[in-house]
Design an enzyme around this catalytic site. Structure first.
Site, PDB file in Angstrom:
ATOM      1  N   GLU A 110       7.059  -5.839   8.061  1.00  0.00           N
ATOM      2  CA  GLU A 110       6.283  -5.318   6.928  1.00  0.00           C
ATOM      3  C   GLU A 110       6.649  -3.866   6.630  1.00  0.00           C
ATOM      4  O   GLU A 110       5.804  -2.980   6.701  1.00  0.00           O
ATOM      5  CB  GLU A 110       4.782  -5.400   7.247  1.00  0.00           C
ATOM      6  CG  GLU A 110       4.288  -6.802   7.551  1.00  0.00           C
ATOM      7  CD  GLU A 110       2.923  -6.790   8.233  1.00  0.00           C
ATOM      8  OE1 GLU A 110       2.423  -5.711   8.601  1.00  0.00           O
ATOM      9  OE2 GLU A 110       2.353  -7.876   8.399  1.00  0.00           O
TER      10      GLU A 110
ATOM     11  N   HIS B  58       1.718  -3.523  14.661  1.00  0.00           N
ATOM     12  CA  HIS B  58       2.228  -2.379  13.900  1.00  0.00           C
ATOM     13  C   HIS B  58       2.234  -1.212  14.868  1.00  0.00           C
ATOM     14  O   HIS B  58       1.190  -0.778  15.321  1.00  0.00           O
ATOM     15  CB  HIS B  58       1.364  -2.083  12.679  1.00  0.00           C
ATOM     16  CG  HIS B  58       2.036  -1.154  11.704  1.00  0.00           C
ATOM     17  ND1 HIS B  58       2.559   0.059  12.081  1.00  0.00           N
ATOM     18  CD2 HIS B  58       2.294  -1.280  10.375  1.00  0.00           C
ATOM     19  CE1 HIS B  58       3.110   0.650  11.013  1.00  0.00           C
ATOM     20  NE2 HIS B  58       2.961  -0.140   9.978  1.00  0.00           N
TER      21      HIS B  58
ATOM     22  N   LYS C 223       0.816  -1.222   0.000  1.00  0.00           N
ATOM     23  CA  LYS C 223       0.000   0.000   0.000  1.00  0.00           C
ATOM     24  C   LYS C 223       0.848   1.270   0.000  1.00  0.00           C
ATOM     25  O   LYS C 223       0.399   2.314  -0.443  1.00  0.00           O
ATOM     26  CB  LYS C 223      -0.960   0.005   1.197  1.00  0.00           C
ATOM     27  CG  LYS C 223      -0.397   0.526   2.521  1.00  0.00           C
ATOM     28  CD  LYS C 223      -1.554   0.804   3.492  1.00  0.00           C
ATOM     29  CE  LYS C 223      -1.129   1.434   4.805  1.00  0.00           C
ATOM     30  NZ  LYS C 223      -0.342   0.561   5.698  1.00  0.00           N
TER      31      LYS C 223
END
Ligand SMILES: *Cc1c(COP(=O)(O)O)cnc(C)c1O
Length: 453
Positions: free
Chosen positions: A268, A194, A65
């Site tokens: 990530e 995250h 993204k």
């Protein structure tokens, strides 16, 4: 395998060069009027190597993204990263480059059912979840999934906090969800978090890894074989930033809580790989002079209108809370004065920088913005008829020889044509209108004189 069809190959650069010199070369040709990016593949490669050096135990799964430019994805695929996809279309894009489904994690804790069915069919098995309903859906649509529970652990401050939307409470919710998954016959294999995108705190990773350790134990007790730790994103990406500090925190936390090499550790990163590789060039196409504002020291305030704005690349100013910095392409010895930068659309909201200081610029001058690769391009729209910038990719010749051997890149992706060669052959030999930058300074002076009479 066709990877980058129709697109302009990467220009292989010989001799000394920099993104700014490439921009200058393109601009000096005189035909360029639209904003454009120069993307340096070498920056991506360098960052990959730095990651491997500083966190050898952590496998990066690039968060699509952040920037879904095919060339960036292909380069990362060639280097061997995995990918974090959030939707069917992102999975399609990554697999269309030839990336195997085992190298993809479907890391959206709230997935539409149709996307789940599709992921199963595509062979993507690793998914994240943070709620009971997602477990029930998983039972239905992806019963073979390898589940990773997403917990909440927020950095004390972040450019874009994510905890408000995702991540279950590691103490009050997660243990119960792990038990429920076991009851449903689903297999949970790990824990993810995250800490927030553009995290301003590094110690948060240590807190999060410790919480993950507790849940590895809770998961084991519930009957799951816990073996994946996903430390998420949040790493800095701008030039001048470094992951050395955060890597020390993570490595130490891993040694303390996950000394066994049987646990696979992934991350990530988005911003880290994308931000610094892209430099944006914009042209000033209009200016307006306003009387001095009180706080601005008596000098008149200049409004500069540039050809990319908050509906284009600079959406990052609104959505990603980025603080962009404008640099004139041409150095000037003139005194800097107060000014503001505005996008090209007719919306008053379209302000890129409300207050900055630049030497006097004129119509046709170019302003450059570094570190524009993260959370810019995929969100940009052509609102009001202003096209989103094209990307001109370049790579140093010394790197090209290795890159072209790495799947999925091939020799066909690279070109020794000069960077100023046209992107696509013009459909008909229409005469080009000269850009304002080619206005003869003398003509300009005459024009001003007449207008003032
Ligand atoms: C956005 C996102 C990332 C990337 O975050 P960065 O801060 O850009 O590294 C990683 N994982 C998930 C689940 C995300 O939503």
């Amino acid at each position: 395998m066709k990877v980058i069809e129709e697109e302009q190959p990467v220009c292989v650069m010989e001799g000394p060069w920099s993104p700014l010199s490439v921009i200058r070369e393109i601009v000096d040709e005189g035909a360029q009027e639209d904003p454009f990016y120069v993307m340096d593949l070498g920056e991506v490669v360098a960052r990959y190597h730095q990651w491997k050096e500083l966190m050898p135990r952590v496998e990066p799964f690039y968060a699509v993204k952040c920037n879904d430019d095919k060339l960036l994805l292909s380069t990362l695929a060639a280097l061997g990263t995995g990918f974090d996809c959030a939707s069917k279309a992102e999975i399609q894009l990554v697999t269309s480059l030839g990336v195997r489904p085992e190298r993809i994690i479907f890391a959206n804790p709230a997935k539409p059912a149709s996307h789940m069915r599709w992921a199963t069919a595509a062979g993507v098995n690793a998914i994240t979840f943070d709620s009971e309903t997602e477990l029930v859906k998983t039972k239905h649509y992806m019963p073979q999934a390898q589940l990773i529970i997403r917990i909440r652990c927020d950095a004390s401050s972040a450019q874009c906090p994510l905890g408000i939307k995702f991540g279950c409470d590691p103490v009050t919710e997660a243990p119960r969800l792990l038990k429920l998954a076991a009851v449903l016959g689903l297999s949970v294999v790990g824990v993810s978090f995250h800490v927030g995108s553009g995290a301003a705190e590094t110690a948060v990773y240590a807190r999060a890894v410790r919480l993950a350790r507790e849940l590895f134990d809770a998961g084991g007790a519930a009957g799951h074989r816990m073996r994946v730790l996903d430390v998420g994103g949040g790493f800095p990406g701008n030039s001048g930033t470094c992951i050395r500090e955060v890597s020390t925190v993570i490595n130490n936390a891993l040694e303390t809580h996950f000394p066994s090499r049987d646990v696979r550790v992934i991350a990530e990163p988005g911003r880290y790989f994308a931000a610094a590789a892209y430099t944006l060039a914009t042209m000033i196409h209009a200016t307006r002079e306003l009387p001095a504002k009180e706080e601005e020291d008596g000098a008149n305030h200049m409004m500069y209108f540039i050809n990319d704005g908050v509906y284009g690349s600079f959406n990052c100013v609104l959505y990603d809370h980025q603080q962009v910095v404008a640099e004139p392409l041409e150095a000037s010895s003139e005194r800097a004065g107060p000014c503001s930068l505005w996008g090209p659309t007719c919306d008053g909201l379209d302000c890129v920088l409300p207050a900055c200081s630049l030497p006097p610029q004129r119509t046709g001058s170019w302003l450059v913005f570094r570190d524009m690769g993260a959370y810019t391009l995929p969100v940009a729209s052509a609102f009001n008829g202003f096209p989103t910038p094209k990307v001109r990719a370049v790579v140093d010749k010394r790197l090209w020889s290795t890159l072209k051997e790495l799947w999925p890149l091939t020799e066909a992706h690279f070109s020794f044509e000069r960077v100023t060669a046209p992107q696509t052959p013009p459909p008909s030999p229409e005469p080009r209108t000269p850009p304002p930058s080619s206005l003869n300074p003398l003509d300009h002076a005459v024009f001003v004189e007449c207008a003032l009479k």
